[in-house]
Structure formats: C-alpha cells, structure tokens
Design a protein around this motif. Sequence first.
Motif, PDB file in Angstrom:
ATOM      1  N   MET A   1      52.144  37.761  33.798  1.00 33.97           N
ATOM      2  CA  MET A   1      52.958  37.910  35.008  1.00 33.97           C
ATOM      3  C   MET A   1      52.910  36.648  35.867  1.00 33.97           C
ATOM      4  N   ALA A   2      51.716  36.060  36.003  1.00 33.48           N
ATOM      5  CA  ALA A   2      51.590  34.808  36.751  1.00 33.48           C
ATOM      6  C   ALA A   2      52.109  33.634  35.935  1.00 33.48           C
ATOM      7  N   ALA A   3      51.822  33.642  34.623  1.00 31.89           N
ATOM      8  CA  ALA A   3      52.228  32.529  33.763  1.00 31.89           C
ATOM      9  C   ALA A   3      53.745  32.362  33.746  1.00 31.89           C
ATOM     10  N   GLU A   4      54.480  33.457  33.727  1.00 35.06           N
ATOM     11  CA  GLU A   4      55.940  33.380  33.687  1.00 35.06           C
ATOM     12  C   GLU A   4      56.522  32.758  34.952  1.00 35.06           C
ATOM     13  N   LYS A   5      55.790  32.821  36.049  1.00 35.28           N
ATOM     14  CA  LYS A   5      56.251  32.235  37.310  1.00 35.28           C
ATOM     15  C   LYS A   5      55.637  30.861  37.566  1.00 35.28           C
ATOM     16  N   GLY A   6      54.875  30.362  36.593  1.00 38.21           N
ATOM     17  CA  GLY A   6      54.255  29.052  36.758  1.00 38.21           C
ATOM     18  C   GLY A   6      53.189  29.046  37.836  1.00 38.21           C
ATOM     19  N   MET A   7      52.491  30.155  37.995  1.00 40.19           N
ATOM     20  CA  MET A   7      51.459  30.281  39.028  1.00 40.19           C
ATOM     21  C   MET A   7      50.125  30.598  38.389  1.00 40.19           C
ATOM     22  N   ASP A   8      49.044  30.387  39.155  1.00 37.26           N
ATOM     23  CA  ASP A   8      47.786  30.964  38.721  1.00 37.26           C
ATOM     24  C   ASP A   8      47.695  32.376  39.299  1.00 37.26           C
ATOM     25  N   GLU A   9      46.641  33.087  38.945  1.00 41.07           N
ATOM     26  CA  GLU A   9      46.538  34.496  39.311  1.00 41.07           C
ATOM     27  C   GLU A   9      46.529  34.729  40.819  1.00 41.07           C
ATOM     28  N   LEU A  10      45.726  33.962  41.551  1.00 38.20           N
ATOM     29  CA  LEU A  10      45.623  34.145  42.994  1.00 38.20           C
ATOM     30  C   LEU A  10      46.948  33.820  43.673  1.00 38.20           C
ATOM     31  N   GLU A  11      47.632  32.775  43.199  1.00 37.59           N
ATOM     32  CA  GLU A  11      48.944  32.431  43.768  1.00 37.59           C
ATOM     33  C   GLU A  11      49.930  33.579  43.561  1.00 37.59           C
ATOM     34  N   TYR A  12      49.886  34.198  42.380  1.00 39.51           N
ATOM     35  CA  TYR A  12      50.790  35.316  42.094  1.00 39.51           C
ATOM     36  C   TYR A  12      50.525  36.483  43.044  1.00 39.51           C
ATOM     37  N   LEU A  13      49.253  36.833  43.226  1.00 40.66           N
ATOM     38  CA  LEU A  13      48.911  37.958  44.101  1.00 40.66           C
ATOM     39  C   LEU A  13      49.291  37.671  45.547  1.00 40.66           C
ATOM     40  N   LYS A  14      49.072  36.432  46.000  1.00 40.57           N
ATOM     41  CA  LYS A  14      49.442  36.065  47.366  1.00 40.57           C
ATOM     42  C   LYS A  14      50.956  36.118  47.557  1.00 40.57           C
ATOM     43  N   ASP A  15      51.700  35.618  46.566  1.00 42.82           N
ATOM     44  CA  ASP A  15      53.159  35.663  46.641  1.00 42.82           C
ATOM     45  C   ASP A  15      53.652  37.108  46.669  1.00 42.82           C
ATOM     46  N   PHE A  16      53.079  37.953  45.824  1.00 43.82           N
ATOM     47  CA  PHE A  16      53.448  39.368  45.782  1.00 43.82           C
ATOM     48  C   PHE A  16      53.145  40.033  47.118  1.00 43.82           C
ATOM     49  N   GLN A  17      51.985  39.725  47.684  1.00 45.78           N
ATOM     50  CA  GLN A  17      51.580  40.278  48.975  1.00 45.78           C
ATOM     51  C   GLN A  17      52.541  39.847  50.083  1.00 45.78           C
TER      52      GLN A  17
END
Length: 527
Positions: free
Chosen positions: A235-251
């Motif tokens: 899920m994070a890889a498809e957006k070119g993010m690391d895991e924490l960046e993905y969770l912060k963006d989702f939040q």
Amino acid sequence: MLRVLFVDDEPYILQGLQVLIDWEKEKFEIAGMASNGVEAIEFLKKEEVDLIISDIKMPLMSGIELLKTVKEQKLSDAYFVMLSGFNDFEYAKEAMHYGCLDYLLKPVKKEELIQILHKVSEMSEASQLKEKHYKETETAYLQRHLISLIVGRYDDVNLNYVKENMKLSEGVRYVILELPDIEENDVLEGSLMMYRREMNRTADAILGEDGSHLIYDVSLNHSRYDTGLIYCDYMAAEKGMDELEYLKDFQERLEASLGEKVRIISGKKVADISAISKSYSSACILKSQEVFHEPRPIVTYEKEMSINPGKELLFKNSLDELINAIELNDTDLIHKCVDSFYEDIAAAGLSDSVQLNINYLLFRLIHIAVEMDSELDQEEVLHRISESSFDEGIKRGSSKHIYRFACEYAEYLAQLRKNVSGGILKKVENEIKEHYSENLSLKNLSKKYYINSSYLGILFNKKYGMSFKDYLTDYRVKEAAKLLINTDERVVDIASVVGYKNSDYFIRRFIDIMGMTPSQYRRKNRE
C-alpha cells in the motif's frame, strides 16, 4: 442521471430522438451518438452508458451485430433497445434472443419511448440495489473470515478465503483508527455510532480498491465500536512512500474530510496475514497503554518497544519485583516497589525511559492474566483498569498513577483466581429482571457486590456472549415486545416504562433486535 447512446445511420432519426422528449426530466442524459455499430463500439471503449438505443439495419455493422459484439466482448452492461420498421419484426425477435430489452417501431412515439425509459430506470435501480446487497453480503462474509484470523481462531478455510479475496503482500500490520476527541467525551451512544460510521465511509472512500482492508467491531466488547485497517507493505510502496509516510498521509486525509482528529495505533509488523492476530494483540495493548501517556496522534509498536542505547534503559529487576508484589496483592510492597522503580529512573537521569518500562510492565501483566484465563479480552482488561486508576489530579505515567493501577490490577488478579462467576452473575441477572427499567450500570453493580468492575464485565461477556449493556438492552426490548402485544399503550409510553426516555433511540434499538419497528411488531403479532 442514466446515460444513453443513440446509434442510427439516419441523421434525422438521431436529431428526432434528441428533441422527442425532455430527457433530463426523465432522469437521462444523452452521452453520445453514433452512425453505425463500429462507431458505437469505439465510443463504448472510452465511455460508460446505461442504455443503448440502436437501429437494427445499419451499414458496416448492424444493430444485432453490435448487440452480439458488446455482449461477447463485455464492453458494456447497458440495456439495449432496438429501433425497427414494421417489416423488420423478425430482426427484432432475433435481437430479443440476444438479450435486447425491448424494441420500438419507427416512427418512435413519445409515450412508448417514455414507457421504456421508466422500465429501464426501474430495472437499473433494482440492479443497483441487488449489486449493493451482494457487495454488502460479500463484505460481511469476508469480514467474518478476517475476524477469525485476527482473533487467532481460524482454519485453512478462513485463511484461503481471505487470501483469494483480498490483495495482500508480505509485511502486514493491524492498525487501529480512533476519534479521540469524540470517544473521550461523554457523547450519546447514537452520536458516537454516527461519527464512527462517517469515519468508516470516509476511510473506505480514501482507500478505494483497498477498502476491503477496513475491518469493524472485532473487539469482544460489544459496547465499543472499533475500526481497524489491515495494512500491507504494498500500500505504501504503490504510492512511493515509506510506511510512516503512508499512515500520516492517510491520517491527514481522514482529518481533512471529517474535521475531527484521528488517532492511529499501529501494531507489530508480522510476515503475512496468517499471523495478523499477533499484530492485533499488540495494537490492543498499545491502545490500552494510551491512558499512561499524553495524547499522541500516531503510535507504532516498534517505536514504543525500541531501546536506544545511551538514552533509554529497561529497569527489569525493579519491574519484576513490582510484578511479584502485584501477584501477591500486597499494597505496602507495591508502594515500595513503585517508589524504588522511580528512584532508579531518577538516579539514572533517564526520565525518557519511563514509557519503555511501562510498556514492559503492561505486557508482562497481560501475559499473567491470559495464562490464568486464555479467553480474556486483553484490551478490555487493561483499558478498564487503567481508566479506573486515572483521574485529572494525577499525571499520566506518574508514580501515583502507576501505584493506583498496580493496586487495581492486583485486586483484579486476586478475584480472577477466586473464580466467583456463578453466584455473582446470578445476582446480576436478578438485578436486571427486577430493575431493568432503572439506570443500571456495571460500575454500580460491581460496587454493590464488592467485585472489580473489569472482571465482572469479562465474566458477564464470557457467560452470555455479549456485554452487560447489550444484555440489558435485549432484555428491555423483549419486555417492550410483551407490552406491545398485550396492551394498547402508546410506543412512547412503553419506551418510558422499559427505561428509555428517548423514544427515537428506543425504536432504533427495537429495530436492531426485532428486525422491525414497534408498530410493525404489534400489528404483525396481533394479526
């Protein structure tokens, strides 16, 4: 608006169809026009439509050939209506054989066209409802299999179904989604449910194709509404993010849409979905530990459990002595051990280590309780006891707070050993039968019968398969059902008799349990 495509090689027919009726009034919009079947196919490759009105006889590709091609190549699920002359009736019958909905004789009459449009609208609405019901059923079925994995009670059937019906990858976490400002305030149950549903809808929209990764109401405590996210590394890889960046963006996207703060608690990362129960368990414990800390927007397992040499230190000996005092239920010894622990922290000048050490303490205590009773809801145990030992006059994580918590937990373990479930639960059951219309609460009953409210709640859930609150609601509704059949009292009066001041809330709960409104129930049973 439903979208319609006209296909005819005669321009005046196309023009006539456009002006024959008020399409917008009939809730249709003209999506496009084509002069033959080939043009129509090219259009359908780019656009979606709900209805195709096509002439039967056309150059390059006839209407019937168009119909067959669209169905065989699955270019569109649109309904087909054929235009034909009187002498083309045999063609029209052939078109019906291939799935044409209806046909119109030329020249097209306004009334006949409107009648067919109404038919298409009704069928489209019914199809949408059927598809929605199917999706809801499939989602509920997937959720049941997922919950089996999450709570660690699953077999190959559960595991294989989840793998076949979800997009997954290695690197999986259970992530808790919360509305802290809403949940920590004393809002009405109906309002909390409304906020939760809105968050769930918003999260589903943000996730898009990954919406199946949302999971609801996993907890054994049915009085709480919990939402989880099954995070996978892709899920994070498809957006070119690391895991924490993905969770912060989702939040951030959730908060922007809801206008409310959202807390994210991320459990331990596990290799794949088969081990998701370990991640869920760690996330629940992290959630319960939040009462020991100042509010934080994102909490992750790795950060909570990491030890940074030179900055943080685990005072294991002091904590093991405290745990032993808790098991002995010795309040004087607990007080000495807590003081000793904080003295060690102060002497080492490592105030940042308090959080790490509290995490260790809580994980150890949960392990002790689960060894005594493997069916315990770990999250519920910590959440209730930690909340009862905290008030605004005590700083989170302070020595006084830890002392109160340790004493509460010691009492809880002592009562767990006594296994007093039978007699106490019988008394609680009688309280409900005799006083169900009054303001009963687990907290007040626990005081009356001198039992820890946390343990009483767990015993109740274990025996009846539902929370005290749900059991009380069910009992009230069943009593109301008797009154509906045997008296002519108004619904609002019956609601008051069984303990509900808000009749609207009573009606909602009645529908949830009985599957119909009180008035429908009365009418059906009297008939």
